[in-house]
Design an enzyme around this catalytic site. Structure first.
Site, PDB file in Angstrom:
ATOM      1  N   THR A 120      46.106 -21.739   5.352  1.00 28.32           N
ATOM      2  CA  THR A 120      45.655 -22.886   5.818  1.00 28.32           C
ATOM      3  C   THR A 120      45.911 -24.119   4.898  1.00 28.32           C
ATOM      4  O   THR A 120      46.064 -23.751   3.695  1.00 28.32           O
ATOM      5  CB  THR A 120      43.864 -22.739   5.724  1.00 28.32           C
ATOM      6  OG1 THR A 120      43.256 -24.161   5.731  1.00 28.32           O
ATOM      7  CG2 THR A 120      43.411 -22.083   4.533  1.00 28.32           C
ATOM      8  N   TYR A 144      36.134 -20.504   1.585  1.00 33.37           N
ATOM      9  CA  TYR A 144      37.056 -20.114   2.770  1.00 33.37           C
ATOM     10  C   TYR A 144      38.573 -20.199   2.017  1.00 33.37           C
ATOM     11  O   TYR A 144      39.448 -19.255   2.529  1.00 33.37           O
ATOM     12  CB  TYR A 144      36.556 -21.225   3.857  1.00 33.37           C
ATOM     13  CG  TYR A 144      37.734 -21.237   4.754  1.00 33.37           C
ATOM     14  CD1 TYR A 144      38.227 -19.900   5.747  1.00 33.37           C
ATOM     15  CD2 TYR A 144      38.662 -22.598   4.983  1.00 33.37           C
ATOM     16  CE1 TYR A 144      39.310 -20.100   6.749  1.00 33.37           C
ATOM     17  CE2 TYR A 144      39.842 -22.435   5.868  1.00 33.37           C
ATOM     18  CZ  TYR A 144      40.010 -21.297   6.753  1.00 33.37           C
ATOM     19  OH  TYR A 144      41.175 -21.367   7.755  1.00 33.37           O
TER      20      TYR A 144
END
Ligand code: UDP
Length: 335
Positions: A120, A144
């Protein structure tokens, strides 16, 4: 069509995973979807066999590797809500890091040494530069992003030590839907701008608003790099091709290099939908940077990455097509 072999797709029933399964099948591979269906959708498994299992469970993974001779793995299975990762970090480290460790050990045991990993742009945190190159400092600001960066580091060590080559893709804002309108973005709860705005127009999301109008951007709203999910899927298939052709692996940004503000996205949605809603402004969402734009020139150069579907018109048109087609309606109704 030629059979280029079975590919394990963990999280293959999710948004990006399902589009990759379709692209793999179109390229002549056999995608085997491995998903625990905690957030994925059974109706999205259309291009190959479905195995119900959890990546943290080595025995379930081993059983899949005994049933199929996988030449490579695409690994999407993960928890991916930024806000939840702050309030429940254990879930993120257990699912994302723990799940990947289990997968890697089973892959090594089975002699499968090719992996495409779903990372990501959040690994960069509040990056100082725009567009952001791969060499930018990586200081993720939530569990995350940290969990994804940890996995990237593990994969880098595995690349050095073992015969396990991997390509990590740092996506920016995945968006749009397959042109067929049969698969697309649907989560519950939905936190992302485009689906939330569309669901709000459809009367499904109360209190939709723009998070922040005081950013240092031309119109005061935050700017992001939106990349069409079909372009992401093509990049993943190309990564499998290259890993099977002995590409050494590495980490690559996937974005367009072009940014759109929240206001620009909403204008495009209203134009496509032919209706609009009053704009409401909320305070900034904690942790949101003002501008995130990818420099993807390395992926273009090394992988032939060419995001042909990622113009704003195609993104919004395919997303609205998904939202207004029967498949989305059936999914939402649990049918
Ligand atoms: N956003 C917004 N309203 C919403 C959801 C998102 O204004 O209901 C903004 C968000 O603050 C960010 C941009 O839209 O600036 C894109 O957010 P999204 O959650 O889609 O992706 P992110 O960039 O956070 O990964």
């Amino acid at each position: 069509m030629t059979d280029r072999g079975a590919i394990l797709v963990t999280g293959g029933a999710g948004y990006i995973g399902s589009h990759c399964c379709k692209a793999l099948a179109e390229a002549g591979y056999r995608p085997v979807c491995f998903d625990n269906f905690s957030t994925g959708h059974r109706r999205f498994v259309r291009w190959g066999p479905m195995v119900t299992g959890d990546v943290r469970d080595r025995r379930q993974l081993q059983a899949a590797f005994q049933s199929y001779d996988f030449s490579a793995v695409m690994h999407f299975a993960a928890s991916s809500l930024v806000g939840e990762s702050v309030t429940d970090p254990q879930k993120y480290y257990a699912n994302n890091v723990g799940g990947t460790m289990a997968l890697l050990s089973v892959m090594r045991g089975a002699g499968c040494g090719r992996l495409v990993f779903s990372s990501t742009g959040a690994v960069y945190g509040n990056a100082g530069s725009d567009p952001i190159p791969e060499s930018a400092p990586r200081f993720p600001v939530n569990p995350y992003g940290k969990s994804k960066l940890m996995i990237e580091e593990i994969l880098s060590d595995y690349r050095q030590a073992y015969d396990l080559n991997s390509i990590c893709f740092r996506y920016f804002n995945a968006s749009g839907a397959d042109a067929s309108g049969t698969i697309g973005e649907y989560r519950d709860p939905e936190t992302h701008l485009i689906p939330r705005a569309m669901m709000s127009l459809q009367g499904e999301v109360p209190n939709f608003g723009i998070f922040g109008d005081d950013y240092d951007t031309p119109d005061g709203t935050a700017v992001r790099d939106y990349i069409h999910v079909t372009d992401l899927a093509s990049a993943h298939v190309q990564a499998v091709n290259m890993l099977l052709g002995d590409h050494a692996g590495g980490a690559y940004n996937l974005g367009t290099g072009v940014g759109y503000s929240v206001s620009e996205i909403l204008s495009a949605i209203f134009a496509e939908a032919g209706c609009k809603m009053p704009l409401v402004y909320h305070p900034r969402r904690p942790g949101d940077p003002s501008v995130l734009i990818a420099d993807s020139s390395v992926a273009r150069m090394h992988l032939g990455f060419n995001p042909i579907h990622s113009n704003l018109g195609t993104i919004i048109r395919t997303a609205w097509n998904w939202h207004t087609k029967g498949a989305f309606e059936q999914l939402r109704g649990g049918r």
